[in-house]
Scaffold this motif. Structure first.
Motif, short mmCIF file in Angstrom:
data_model
loop_
_atom_site.label_atom_id
_atom_site.label_comp_id
_atom_site.label_asym_id
_atom_site.label_seq_id
_atom_site.Cartn_x
_atom_site.Cartn_y
_atom_site.Cartn_z
N HIS A 159 16.81 15.99 -28.06
CA HIS A 159 17.64 14.88 -27.58
C HIS A 159 18.57 15.32 -26.45
O HIS A 159 19.31 14.50 -25.91
CB HIS A 159 18.41 14.20 -28.72
CG HIS A 159 19.18 15.12 -29.61
ND1 HIS A 159 18.87 15.29 -30.92
CD2 HIS A 159 20.26 15.89 -29.37
CE1 HIS A 159 19.73 16.13 -31.48
NE2 HIS A 159 20.59 16.51 -30.55
N THR A 162 15.88 14.65 -21.45
CA THR A 162 15.62 13.24 -21.20
C THR A 162 14.15 12.99 -20.91
O THR A 162 13.37 13.91 -20.67
CB THR A 162 16.46 12.75 -20.02
OG1 THR A 162 16.03 13.42 -18.83
CG2 THR A 162 17.95 13.01 -20.25
N ASP A 163 13.79 11.71 -20.89
CA ASP A 163 12.41 11.36 -20.53
C ASP A 163 12.09 11.81 -19.11
O ASP A 163 10.96 12.22 -18.81
CB ASP A 163 12.21 9.85 -20.65
CG ASP A 163 12.21 9.38 -22.11
OD1 ASP A 163 12.05 10.23 -23.00
OD2 ASP A 163 12.38 8.17 -22.35
N GLU A 164 13.09 11.73 -18.22
CA GLU A 164 12.89 12.15 -16.83
C GLU A 164 12.60 13.65 -16.74
O GLU A 164 11.98 14.11 -15.78
CB GLU A 164 14.13 11.80 -16.00
CG GLU A 164 14.36 10.32 -15.76
CD GLU A 164 14.88 9.60 -17.01
OE1 GLU A 164 14.74 8.36 -17.07
OE2 GLU A 164 15.42 10.28 -17.92
N GLN A 165 13.05 14.40 -17.73
CA GLN A 165 12.78 15.84 -17.78
C GLN A 165 11.51 16.16 -18.58
O GLN A 165 11.24 17.32 -18.86
CB GLN A 165 13.99 16.57 -18.38
CG GLN A 165 15.24 16.48 -17.52
CD GLN A 165 16.47 17.00 -18.24
OE1 GLN A 165 16.72 16.68 -19.41
NE2 GLN A 165 17.26 17.81 -17.56
N SER A 191 18.49 6.76 -31.93
CA SER A 191 19.22 5.72 -31.19
C SER A 191 19.25 4.41 -31.94
O SER A 191 20.03 3.51 -31.60
CB SER A 191 18.59 5.51 -29.81
OG SER A 191 17.25 5.04 -29.95
N THR A 202 26.75 9.54 -27.10
CA THR A 202 26.14 9.73 -25.79
C THR A 202 27.17 9.65 -24.67
O THR A 202 27.17 10.47 -23.74
CB THR A 202 25.03 8.68 -25.57
OG1 THR A 202 24.04 8.82 -26.57
CG2 THR A 202 24.38 8.85 -24.20
N GLN A 211 24.04 15.43 -20.66
CA GLN A 211 23.25 14.21 -20.76
C GLN A 211 22.41 14.23 -22.03
O GLN A 211 21.78 15.24 -22.36
CB GLN A 211 22.35 14.05 -19.54
CG GLN A 211 21.69 12.69 -19.42
CD GLN A 211 20.93 12.54 -18.11
OE1 GLN A 211 20.75 13.48 -17.36
NE2 GLN A 211 20.48 11.32 -17.85
N GLY A 213 19.52 12.15 -24.67
CA GLY A 213 18.42 11.18 -24.70
C GLY A 213 18.06 10.86 -26.14
O GLY A 213 16.98 11.25 -26.61
N ARG A 215 16.66 8.84 -29.28
CA ARG A 215 15.41 8.08 -29.27
C ARG A 215 15.21 7.31 -30.56
O ARG A 215 15.79 7.62 -31.60
CB ARG A 215 14.23 9.04 -29.04
CG ARG A 215 14.24 9.68 -27.66
CD ARG A 215 13.07 10.62 -27.41
NE ARG A 215 13.03 11.02 -26.00
CZ ARG A 215 13.66 12.10 -25.53
NH1 ARG A 215 14.33 12.90 -26.33
NH2 ARG A 215 13.59 12.38 -24.24
#
Length: 262
Positions: A159, A162-165, A191, A202, A211, A213, A215
């Motif tokens: 967590h 992130t999804d971008e990573q 989440s 968060t 940051q 993430g 889920r």
């Protein structure tokens, strides 16, 4: 035995780090004012979540060792807090081998002093980032036999990716290196269990430059794609391995599971 040490990197005390915030949440002293500042702004449930994560790791590691798994790759180790993973598994299998990984230099300094194996077994530590899984595997191969079952431990780590990573892709790449009979041990902040608390946590971490993430259950379950979840499946951290008759598990905002590589 414990392997040779690595060069120590400088510690950035001006920016909060997840491993040190986690240490503060567990009541540890190996953190800095910047980490404490983040921790103090978190809701009280954050301390409970840290404890629940740690207790899940204890139960899962012991269960795996009892099943005969004697190789462990623990990514996102955090600052040593007794009992550590190698102590748990080597109490059951003294010859077990454990490779620890974290990206905070302070963890390396404490690991060299505290993550000391029994004479019959091995512990090793690599300072590396889960976002470079190939580096972790390359080092771990020096200690672990990837042709035999390995338990890959990702406790309260993903967590922070992130999804971008490419969080799911990172786990998929690590699992792809494991032989049949290996296991993925994963816990992850939810989440969707306590949405308001999740949003608050968060936001406070973000103020400290970290940051998150968190889920949903479905998103966490994707980390186990292609694997066979062991009973009781993907549940909250307090439900895994605590099925005493008539007991009611403590509430938890953490999903946890153990799954086997087929």
């Amino acid at each position: 035995m414990t392997t040779a040490s690595q060069p120590s990197m400088p510690i950035d005390t001006g920016r909060a780090h997840p491993a040190r915030v986690y240490d503060w949440l567990l009541g540890g002293k190996d953190n800095y004012p910047v980490d404490e500042a983040v921790g103090e702004q978190l809701p009280p449930e954050a301390k409970a979540a840290a404890r629940q994560n740690r207790q899940f790791m204890h139960r899962a590691a012991a269960w795996l060792a009892e099943q005969g798994v004697d190789q462990f790759l623990d990514v996102g180790t955090g600052i040593p807090t007794a009992p550590n993973l190698h102590q748990i598994v080597q109490d059951i299998l003294p010859t077990a081998k454990v490779v620890y990984t974290d990206n905070d230099p302070i963890v390396l300094r404490h690991a060299e002093a505290l993550l000391v194996s029994r004479p019959e077994g091995v512990t090793d530590y690599i300072q590396a980032d889960v976002r470079q899984p190939e580096d972790i595997v390359e080092h771990a191969r020096r200690i672990l036999d990837f042709d035999r079952p390995i338990a890959l431990s990702l406790i309260a780590l993903m967590h922070f990716i992130t999804d971008e990573q490419n969080a799911h892709g990172i786990v998929r790449d690590l699992v792809a290196e494991l032989s049949p009979g290996s296991c993925l041990v994963l816990s992850h902040a939810a989440s969707d269990l306590y949405p308001e608390l999740a949003a608050q946590v968060t936001a406070e971490y973000a103020k400290g430059g970290i940051q998150l993430g968190f889920r949903t259950r479905a998103e966490v379950e994707r980390f186990f794609d292609g694997l066979e979840l062991e009973p009781p499946g993907l549940v909250t951290a307090t439900e895994w391995g605590t099925s005493a008759p008539g007991s009611v598990p403590e509430g938890s905002g953490i999903y946890a599971g153990v799954a086997r590589v087929l």
